[in-house]
Design an enzyme around this catalytic site. Structure first.
Site, PDB file in Angstrom:
ATOM      1  CG  HIS A   9      -1.916   1.017   1.296  1.00 34.02           C
ATOM      2  ND1 HIS A   9      -2.994   1.007   0.452  1.00 34.02           N
ATOM      3  CD2 HIS A   9      -2.046   2.102   2.082  1.00 34.02           C
ATOM      4  CE1 HIS A   9      -3.744   2.040   0.726  1.00 34.02           C
ATOM      5  NE2 HIS A   9      -3.208   2.729   1.706  1.00 34.02           N
ATOM      6  CB  SER A  54      -8.852   3.336  -3.466  1.00 36.24           C
ATOM      7  OG  SER A  54      -7.714   2.632  -3.031  1.00 36.24           O
ATOM      8  CG  HIS A  55     -10.326   4.461   2.767  1.00 36.78           C
ATOM      9  ND1 HIS A  55     -10.873   4.902   3.925  1.00 36.78           N
ATOM     10  CD2 HIS A  55      -9.033   4.211   3.066  1.00 36.78           C
ATOM     11  CE1 HIS A  55      -9.964   4.938   4.878  1.00 36.78           C
ATOM     12  NE2 HIS A  55      -8.836   4.523   4.376  1.00 36.78           N
ATOM     13  CB  SER A 274      -5.282   8.353  14.861  1.00 38.47           C
ATOM     14  OG  SER A 274      -5.406   7.344  15.833  1.00 38.47           O
ATOM     15  CD  GLN A 275      -8.590   8.766   8.741  1.00 43.53           C
ATOM     16  OE1 GLN A 275      -8.849   9.660   7.964  1.00 43.53           O
ATOM     17  NE2 GLN A 275      -7.788   7.764   8.429  1.00 43.53           N
TER      18      GLN A 275
END
Ligand SMILES: Nc1ncnc2c1ncn2[C@@H]1O[C@H](COP(=O)(O)OP(=O)(O)O)[C@@H](O)[C@H]1O
Ligand SMILES: [Mg+2]
Lengths: 703, 80, 235, 80
Positions: A9, A54-55, A274-275
């Site tokens: 990734h 993408s997620h 963490s976002q």
């Protein structure tokens, strides 16, 4: 740390070598692939940034949170180079929502996740694309792209150049969420989604909005020397990158991080995803203003370390050094060669006989899920905030946005997984061709693109062959038409976790184009009764992967349409000249559903019908159904006012572009004939009704 | 039936309500967490059976997402 | 004439409103951070759209308790024009400066689309340049815009002529019904008893530039011109 | 504390969950109502005082809107 940083990734183990073959330079390119976002020169000191992400895997487990945090991620990329996010584009793939409860659940929640996040941060979602196909039943695809604008002199790079500068973590607290997320994305979806609970992240668009506002303000102070978003791999990926790019090292104290839970280990803190966090490199002496701006907005910011000159990433837990590794080593993982093998294909496909009633076929195509209107989706997105959106979703082939320098920016993303499954080379080059056409259709000149290549397990030689073909397709086409690839993304391991079958290969292209100051732009809708309808471009027998095949026969077989970059280049520039000369009243390209669907769509905007005779249409020999529904590239439907017809014809003839005047706008129905024989006769009202209701109908909602 | 974010996950809404609304005005308050409540009226022989039935519904109909939420079913004594 | 545009954390139409006001003769807009105060130096206050405090709890609920809305309350009592758009309307309702509440849309989804509004009251500071019955095109974009008021209060609201805008059938074909959120009685905007506090869900600031209007109109301008006239800044 | 719409304000979300999701598959279910749950952690001498304190907060901070909502405060027995 190595595991996270070197996972597929983050570092493209399987793809880096191939991606090098893409053309990446151009007169407008300021930053190409390798940065958080591609950056283009839009003139007058104004820059445009582009990125796609993408997620997929998180969205398959938690569609709402996964899609929302996907938006959050791509916004960070645009922000981290110092540009203001001004538009979002979403490209989605689901199973058949008309039949599968699961796909409905994924679909509804993905769209709501994008809406809730994008709307709250105040960035309009202006365009997108959706397909429905069984191969996405358990592995939906959620791609989101973002466009930013800024000033050339304000660009910030993801680098730490000056030893002594301080490293600041801004935004939300660090928790265990997403721990092992990057490695997770690089794996097939686990059989039991529940066991991957740690990768579910809670979106917080409000914090993101504060981060955006405060960072854009902080940039004005000149105190920000470098910036990097925290995405996949978290700190373990961001730190080596800024150090390696800047030729420095970084020392940080993990205890300074603001943790959400007390018992997060140093390793977990390093790889946490963490976002809503951003890494800032601030000037060694002058950093007070930037920090106070963050504080004003209520964005937590802590100094977690500083830039060193030793080339190492040193992680301390208080006084103890818990890790020390050279930044370059971490940032440059080794490449893995892969096997590839072309699948064996039968070539004995015989085109089935078409049903007799082609009006009915046209209507069923228009109301099919893959051709039908997308209002159900884009009405949930605020597509106007920021007062820039000139052409809005559903209104035209591409969205058109006002830039601060008076130019207009067109954007559209496209993909075609059915065609890509039959022939990944054609499918991949075709999606670039289609996105270019959509941008040209509104009057913009394509200037750059980003791609997103989504495949199954690259360890499978047939999957990897498809990937190679797709890269070759994108590279050849872009080189042929002269459009640079300024960024992109690769997503592997997309497969159905129950059957183990890979998704249909899904290359996506997002193309950006520019309309010059005071130039004209147009929409697809027929404007005036009596206007003549001109068909531009040649139709060949290319029904492989077509909407006609899957809607009528339920098959995907035959020859997939393959675009010709040389011809497209000529055609596109001729169409642009028609628009700029004021000769085109409307322009629409032919894509899914072919010429017949495109004609029907031009009737919808103002409820004007058309009378069409296809006798002179440039085409190879084929039956009427093939002529109507073939999905050959390079074709447009243009309406021209009668007095302008000879000028327009002259322009096209001089450009050596095949075309024919095929009809006249007017009436309340679309009538298409071939050599005097009526093929299609449908009310415009029926066209509109069929097209607008397809998604609601599949979801079982009344209109 | 109550749906809320898993305990280890963030609750941005609860945090903002606490930080920006409650904290400065009520020092006795220590935290706020937000959840969603669904009240089902069902026909069942008894409270236990009702509880079991609602749990089944919530699981099967994906009323909550086990990957992101925790769900707690309790028999309703609350007035309608 | 000076107009304050209050910016809350999460406001996102603040700059759009400033832009619309900058293009209006006779008014000078200024962004004011919600904690900074000093609103009494202004001739009018606009609360813009967005998601103040993330719209957590309910749209506008937390902003309604902020310092600047406290100031707005005092200004409103003095008769200063106060104008809330979308989230600003929600905030005024949550602050009790306007009656009722704005509930989740009946379709349960956020809705962004162009609608037609009928002007029902042209004696407010933002509709003075309109005639009663005028039809204006502009977009809505909200998830919580369903106006609700208990029926007795609704009757008196109507009787007092405090409905300022209603969603209306557009002049052209519009098969989908015209009420985008299920508001009681199609109500899109209201004012207080004195008429100086007005809130509306649709976004006039997005309908000022004809380039952005699918029909090439610019119906939102009249709202801002009305405000300028009401302040005596333009003729 | 629980916030839900008053009957006159309708509960479209509950209705949709019931009509579109629950009804056809679980005939035992009769209705669904949706509300919002806020869990306050407060310092207080006892459960009654806590309850009173939370009620005061909800009223003063207008955590619910009396025009459309009803609010119900109960001491928390639910596990965190
Ligand atoms: N997921 C989506 N989000 C936002 N807009 C969308 C989405 N899908 C499609 N649209 C919009 O709907 C319109 C039609 O899309 P599409 O059928 O993909 O067009 P085309 O055939 O020209 O590529 C376009 O304006 C597009 O931007
Ligand atoms: Mg198109």
């Amino acid at each position: 740390m190595i595991d996270a940083e070197w996972s597929e990734h983050c570092s493209y183990k399987s793809s880096k070598a191939l991606l090098k073959t893409l053309p990446t330079s151009g007169s407008r390119v300021l930053l190409g692939p390798g940065y958080d976002a591609g950056v283009l020169d839009a003139g007058d000191g104004c820059v445009v940034s582009l990125h796609i992400e993408s997620h997929n895997h998180p969205s398959a487990v938690d569609p709402y949170g996964g899609a929302a945090t996907g938006i959050g991620g791509v916004l960070r990329d645009i922000l981290s180079i110092g540009t203001r996010p001004i538009a979002l584009i979403d490209v989605l793939r689901f199973g058949n929502i008309g039949e599968s409860q699961r796909s409905q659940w994924l679909f509804r929640n993905v769209v709501r996740g994008i809406a809730d996040y994008g709307n709250c941060v105040g960035v309009p979602t202006v365009a997108g694309e959706v397909e429905f196909d069984e191969s996405f039943e358990r592995n939906c695809l959620v791609d989101v792209a973002c466009v930013g604008v800024g000033r050339r002199r304000d660009l910030v790079l993801a680098q730490a150049k000056n030893p002594g500068d301080i490293v600041v973590m801004a935004g939300g607290s660090t928790g265990r969420d997403g721990v092992r997320g990057a490695t997770f994305a690089s794996k097939s979806l686990a059989r039991d989604a529940d066991s991957e609970r740690s990768s579910v992240q809670v979106p917080d668009p409000f914090m993101k909005k504060l981060l955006i506002d405060s960072i854009l303000d902080a940039l004005e102070t000149g105190e920000v020397k470098g910036m990097k978003d925290l995405g996949g791999g978290g700190l373990s990926s961001a730190l080596p990158e800024i150090a390696s790019k800047g030729g420095t090292g970084v020392e940080l104290d993990i205890r300074r991080l603001s943790l959400r839970e007390p018992d997060v280990t140093p390793l977990e803190a390093m790889i946490s995803e963490s976002q809503e966090r951003m890494l800032l490199v601030l000037d060694r002496v002058r950093h007070k203003k930037a920090l106070s701006i963050l504080r004003k907005y209520g964005v937590p910011a802590t100094i977690i370390g500083h830039v060193t000159d030793d080339g190492d990433i040193t992680v301390k837990d208080g006084a103890d050094v818990v890790a020390r590794l050279p930044a370059d080593f971490l940032a440059n993982p080794p490449l893995i060669p892969r096997d590839s093998r072309a699948p064996v294909r039968q070539s004995d496909w015989v085109e089935p006989e078409s049903p007799p009633d082609l009006s009915k076929v046209l209507l069923s195509l228009l109301s099919s899920l893959n051709v039908g209107g997308r209002r159900w989706i884009y009405e949930q997105y605020d597509h106007e905030v920021g007062v820039r959106t000139v052409l809005k979703p559903g209104q035209a082939d591409a969205a058109l946005l006002k830039l601060p320098n008076g130019r207009l920016l067109a954007v559209k993303a496209d993909g075609n997984s059915a065609a890509s499954a039959l022939d990944p080379y054609s499918g991949a080059s075709g999606c670039v061709a289609e996105a270019c056409r959509n941008v040209v259709s509104v009057g913009a000149e394509p200037v750059a693109m980003v791609d997103h290549l989504q495949f199954g397990d690259p360890g499978d030689a047939r999957v990897y062959w498809g990937f190679e073909e797709a890269v070759r397709g994108v590279a050849d086409y872009c080189r042929g038409v002269g459009i640079p690839v300024v960024g992109g993304k690769v997503s592997f391991y997309n497969e159905d976790q129950l059957t183990g079958r890979p998704i249909k290969p899904t290359p996506i292209a997002l193309v950006a184009g520019l309309v010059d100051k005071d130039e004209r732009f147009v929409g697809p809708a027929l404007k005036g009764r009596g206007d003549r309808i001109v068909l531009i471009g040649k139709t060949s027998m290319e029904l492989g992967g077509s909407a006609y095949h899957s809607t009528v026969f339920g098959v995907q077989n035959g020859v997939a349409p393959r675009p010709s970059p040389q011809e497209d280049r000529r055609t596109n520039s001729a169409v642009l000249r028609l628009i700029r000369a004021g000769l085109a009243e409307s322009v629409h390209d032919c894509s899914k559903g072919g010429m017949a669907v495109a004609l029907a769509e031009t009737c919808m905007g103002r409820s004007i019908g058309a009378e069409v005779e296809l006798q002179g249409a440039p085409a190879t020999r084929m039956g009427p159904a093939s002529l109507l529904f073939s999905e050959s590239h390079g074709r447009y439907i243009v309406s021209v006012r009668k007095p302008n017809l000879s000028k327009a014809g002259g322009l096209l003839a001089r450009a050596r572009v095949p075309y024919a005047v095929v009809g006249t706008a007017g009436g309340r129905s679309l009538r298409i004939s071939l050599r005097g024989r009526r093929l299609v006769d449908v009310d415009v009202a029926k066209i509109i009704e069929g097209k607008e209701s397809s998604i609601s109908r599949a979801l079982g909602e009344e209109q | 039936m109550i749906i809320s974010n898993k305990a280890a996950a963030k609750d941005p809404e609860g945090d903002v309500i606490y930080q920006d609304l409650v904290k400065s005005r009520f020092s006795q308050a220590e935290s706020v967490r937000v959840g969603k409540l669904l009240r089902f009226k069902v026909k069942a022989a008894g409270s236990l059976e009702a509880q079991r039935l609602v749990q089944t519904m919530c699981d099967e109909l994906r009323i909550y997402n086990p990957a992101a939420h925790q769900c707690h079913v309790s028999p309703g004594r609350l007035s309608e | 004439m000076n107009v304050a545009v209050v910016r809350f954390p999460g406001s996102n139409c603040d700059l759009d409103v400033v832009k619309a006001l900058e293009g209006t003769k006779g008014v000078r807009p200024k962004l004011v951070w919600h904690e900074h105060g000093g609103l009494d130096r202004f001739d009018a206050v606009v609360l813009p759209g967005g998601f103040s405090f993330g719209d957590y709890l309910r749209a506008g609920a937390i902003a309604a308790r902020s310092r600047s809305v406290g100031e707005v309350r005092r200004l409103a009592d003095r008769g200063v024009p106060i104008f809330g758009v979308c989230n600003g309307f929600q905030t005024l309702v949550e602050a009790g400066l306007l009656p009722g509440s704005l509930l989740r849309n009946s379709g349960l989804r956020f809705v962004c689309r162009w609608v037609t509004l009928r002007v029902e009251n042209n004696r407010t500071p933002v509709t003075g340049r309109c005639s009663k019955g005028d039809l204006l095109r502009m977009p809505v974009a909200h998830g919580e815009g369903r106006f609700f008021l208990p029926s007795a209060e609704l009757d008196s609201l109507k009787k007092d002529g405090r409905v300022v805008f209603r969603y209306a059938q557009s002049t052209e074909r519009d098969g989908r019904g015209c009420n985008p959120n299920g508001s009681l009685d199609g109500i899109a905007g209201i004012c207080n008893k004195e008429g100086n506090v007005v809130g509306m869900m649709p976004h006039p600031e997005r309908a000022v530039d004809s380039l952005l209007d699918p029909e090439g109109r610019s119906d939102g301008s009249v709202i801002f011109q009305s405000l300028a006239s009401a302040l005596g800044g333009a003729s």
